[in-house]
Design an enzyme around this catalytic site. Structure first.
Site, PDB file in Angstrom:
ATOM      1  CG  ASP A 135      -1.609   4.863  -2.170  1.00 26.05           C
ATOM      2  OD1 ASP A 135      -1.192   3.983  -2.944  1.00 26.05           O
ATOM      3  OD2 ASP A 135      -1.093   5.083  -1.071  1.00 26.05           O
ATOM      4  CG  ASP A 188       4.234  10.959   7.242  1.00 27.99           C
ATOM      5  OD1 ASP A 188       3.905   9.768   7.027  1.00 27.99           O
ATOM      6  OD2 ASP A 188       3.911  11.892   6.495  1.00 27.99           O
ATOM      7  CG  HIS A 238       2.025   7.941   4.907  1.00 28.47           C
ATOM      8  ND1 HIS A 238       2.953   8.849   4.440  1.00 28.47           N
ATOM      9  CD2 HIS A 238       2.333   6.792   4.250  1.00 28.47           C
ATOM     10  CE1 HIS A 238       3.748   8.278   3.569  1.00 28.47           C
ATOM     11  NE2 HIS A 238       3.399   7.020   3.436  1.00 28.47           N
ATOM     12  CD  GLU A 294       1.319  12.192   3.919  1.00 27.10           C
ATOM     13  OE1 GLU A 294       1.735  11.571   4.918  1.00 27.10           O
ATOM     14  OE2 GLU A 294       2.045  12.418   2.920  1.00 27.10           O
TER      15      GLU A 294
HETATM   16  C1  F6R Z   1       1.926   2.904  -1.124  1.00 25.82           C
HETATM   17  C2  F6R Z   1       1.439   3.424   0.145  1.00 25.82           C
HETATM   18  C3  F6R Z   1       2.340   4.045   1.139  1.00 25.82           C
HETATM   19  C4  F6R Z   1       3.610   3.234   1.414  1.00 25.82           C
HETATM   20  C5  F6R Z   1       4.485   3.957   2.425  1.00 25.82           C
HETATM   21  C6  F6R Z   1       5.774   3.229   2.676  1.00 25.82           C
HETATM   22  O1  F6R Z   1       0.848   2.391  -1.878  1.00 25.82           O
HETATM   23  O2  F6R Z   1       0.288   3.365   0.340  1.00 25.82           O
HETATM   24  O3  F6R Z   1       1.653   4.203   2.355  1.00 25.82           O
HETATM   25  O4  F6R Z   1       3.255   1.970   1.885  1.00 25.82           O
HETATM   26  O5  F6R Z   1       4.761   5.248   1.954  1.00 25.82           O
HETATM   27  O6  F6R Z   1       6.519   3.207   1.493  1.00 25.82           O
HETATM   28  P1  F6R Z   1       7.785   2.258   1.347  1.00 25.82           P
HETATM   29  O7  F6R Z   1       7.272   0.873   1.454  1.00 25.82           O
HETATM   30  O8  F6R Z   1       8.313   2.562  -0.018  1.00 25.82           O
HETATM   31  O9  F6R Z   1       8.708   2.618   2.457  1.00 25.82           O
END
Ligand code: F6R
Length: 261
Positions: free
Chosen positions: A67, A136, A138, A143
């Site tokens: 992403d 949440d 995702h 989302e």
């Molecule tokens: C990042 C991504 C997000 C993260 C998620 C958890 O490329 O795709 O889905 O994996 O927001 O983030 P952290 O690991 O920072 O808790």
């Protein structure tokens, strides 16, 4: 779905790196799916150390990130292209241009998303996808409410995700972009093996839904219950709300080592 509860980030990094090393041994031109965020950092550290020691090589491998924020200037340090370069790509021996991500600065966003999907397909699809999970639920930036059949597209970040990520923007919520480009849930589901990493109490509810909840667009990660090869690597804190926690521990302890993850 295999749930593996480990002692912490270091052991998670080692177990995931073993799986990636096995893959590269079998298939040196493997295609890796690379998450940003804090969850995979221990994996990248371990892979960088093994690469430096000459134990593995990414010379023939390819990578795709999940992403990207929309509209962050090309020189912004939190652009995911820059982040993945800093935390992983520049520390190993990928060929120049071997790692690609969606273009958050494209003037034609739908065309950029379609081009990214085509690039993944042209590379033969993702062999091993590393994922984190949002509080949440995702995965990538799909989302709650995301289509379970979605492909790479633009999404609006939830307020919760922007609050969670404000730590990367000097705790300034207004500096966190509102939109992103993200691989869809169907894009992620096409990967051959998915390794999802979650650590800390803050992830316990999302992990509970992911592993033991009902499949629902409200908790997008639950789509992974339909994937034939998912490994969920957790620490104790992230596993604290799992009902079958003893079973997961026993299963991993008694697993034949040749099976890997
Ligand atoms: C990042 C991504 C997000 C993260 C998620 C958890 O490329 O795709 O889905 O994996 O927001 O983030 P952290 O690991 O920072 O808790």
């Amino acid at each position: 779905m295999e749930v593996v509860i480990l002692s912490g980030a270091e052991e998670i990094g080692a177990v995931a790196a073993d799986a990636i090393a096995d893959l590269l041994h079998r298939k040196p031109a493997a295609v890796l799916g690379l998450a940003t965020g804090s969850s995979p950092l221990a994996i990248y550290d371990e892979l960088a150390a093994r690469c430096e020691a000459g134990a593995i090589s990414f010379r023939q491998a390819r990578g795709f990130t999940l992403d990207e924020y929309v509209g962050l200037p090309a020189d912004h340090p939190q652009r995911y292209r820059t982040v993945i370069e800093d935390v992983f790509v520049s520390r190993v021996d990928f060929a120049p241009g071997a790692v690609e991500g969606p273009d958050g600065l494209a003037s034609d966003i739908p065309a950029a998303c379609a081009a990214f999907e085509s690039a993944i397909q042209a590379a033969g699809g993702v062999d091993l996808q590393i994922l984190g999970i949002g509080t949440d639920g995702h995965i990538a930036f799909n989302e709650p409410g995301s289509s379970l059949a979605s492909r790479t597209r633009i999404k609006t970040l939830t307020r919760q995700t922007r609050i969670d990520n404000a730590r990367f923007f000097d705790d300034d919520l207004d500096a966190v972009p509102t939109h992103c480009l993200t691989q869809g849930l169907a894009t992620i589901m096409a990967a051959r093996h998915v390794i999802l990493v979650a650590t800390g109490r803050g992830k316990a509810e999302a992990v509970h839904h992911l592993v033991e909840g009902a499949v629902s667009a409200l908790w997008p990660a639950t789509i992974l219950q339909h994937h034939p090869h998912v490994t969920v690597l957790l620490d104790d804190a992230a596993a604290r709300r799992l009902q079958l926690v003893d079973y997961y521990r026993e299963t991993y302890l008694s697993k034949p080592k040749w099976q890997g993850i």
